[in-house]
Enzyme design. Sequence first.
Site, PDB file in Angstrom:
ATOM      1  N   GLU A  42      -5.789  -2.531  -1.252  1.00  0.00           N
ATOM      2  CA  GLU A  42      -5.750  -1.246  -1.960  1.00  0.00           C
ATOM      3  C   GLU A  42      -6.508  -0.202  -1.157  1.00  0.00           C
ATOM      4  OE1 GLU A  42      -6.669  -0.629  -6.367  1.00  0.00           O
ATOM      5  OE2 GLU A  42      -8.313   0.469  -5.414  1.00  0.00           O
ATOM      6  N   ALA A  66       0.954   1.927 -20.707  1.00  0.00           N
ATOM      7  CA  ALA A  66       1.687   1.581 -19.490  1.00  0.00           C
ATOM      8  C   ALA A  66       3.049   0.975 -19.821  1.00  0.00           C
ATOM      9  CB  ALA A  66       0.858   0.604 -18.660  1.00  0.00           C
TER      10      ALA A  66
END
Length: 290
Positions: free
Chosen positions: A16, A122
């Site tokens: 990431e 989400a």
Amino acid sequence: MKISETLEKRATLSFEVFPPKDDGSLAPLEETLRKLAGYKPDFVSITYGAGGTNVGRSVDVCRMALGMGHAVMPHFTCIGNTRDGIASFIGPYLDLGIENLLLLRGDLPEGWTGTRGDFTHASELIAFFEESYPGLCLAAAAYPEVHIESQTAEEDVRYLRLKQDLGASFFLTQLCHDVTAYERFRERLAAAGVTIPVVIGLMPILSRAGTIRMSLSNGVSIPADLAAICGRYEKDEESFRKAGMEFTVGLIERYIAAGIDGLHLYTLNRHEDVSTILDSIDLIGFRKEK
Ligand code: FAD
């Protein structure tokens, strides 16, 4: 390539990174991505400022990483996004040929005065993308030690199952320093009928203050062996860092022995420590085809 296709064959390795602030140079991140390319990661994920801050930089980072041969997975959050607004946001990503997205709710940024937008959770964003942009590989967040807002582990896992049912192809987790907690999490997932792969997200233990802050703000436990390091090296950052690196290598080895579908390292845009950690791991064995 869709990450889900690789996950069918073997465990993945990924990183990431986050886009620099608006006026920050991309050069340091470019250097990081070049160095990390040596590990042939399966993908690089790029964080997204909730509320759409820094979107342009996120696209720039995707472009740069793709140019180096990395597969990328930009993050995308609900906060402030409307159905119509997404069409204009997503265009530049799709034009780059992006096939993977991590879809999240996000947290309201401090001082946020706008609305939440059209999506509360989400799962709604996943359903929207699945319907409006079919064919993408959609990932979702999961929390081995339960999301901080969930009342119970059962409730937490119920919504993870919903994300799977609405189209998520795999989960990427919050950091977790406790392999036993992860194993209990996998049992809860299995009992709830969650069958998609789980890629474990880990942050190298490098700074005492950072480790404590990240753990507390995310409701992540600090197990006794890590607490001992925090206690022992309270005033000695260098020794903490050395012990933290050893802890991280040991943690990854225990995760690999426990069985994980992928390893995702939160690099904080630095390659030196990540390289030192990865050089101590049997990555070839880890990524062997099933
Ligand atoms: P949700 O899935 O919506 O879950 C949030 C809470 O609501 C949970 O308690 C859940 O159980 C509950 N819930 C879920 N669905 C429902 C429903 N239908 N009805 C009622 N309750 C429900 N944030 C950023 O801003 N940018 C990033 O780039 C970013 N990257 C991240 C990467 C990873 C790997 C992880 C783990 C987190 C990341 N985050 C990022 C943080 C994330 O946005 C926060 O953790 C946020 O609080 C929750 O996001 P979520 O997608 O899990 O939300």
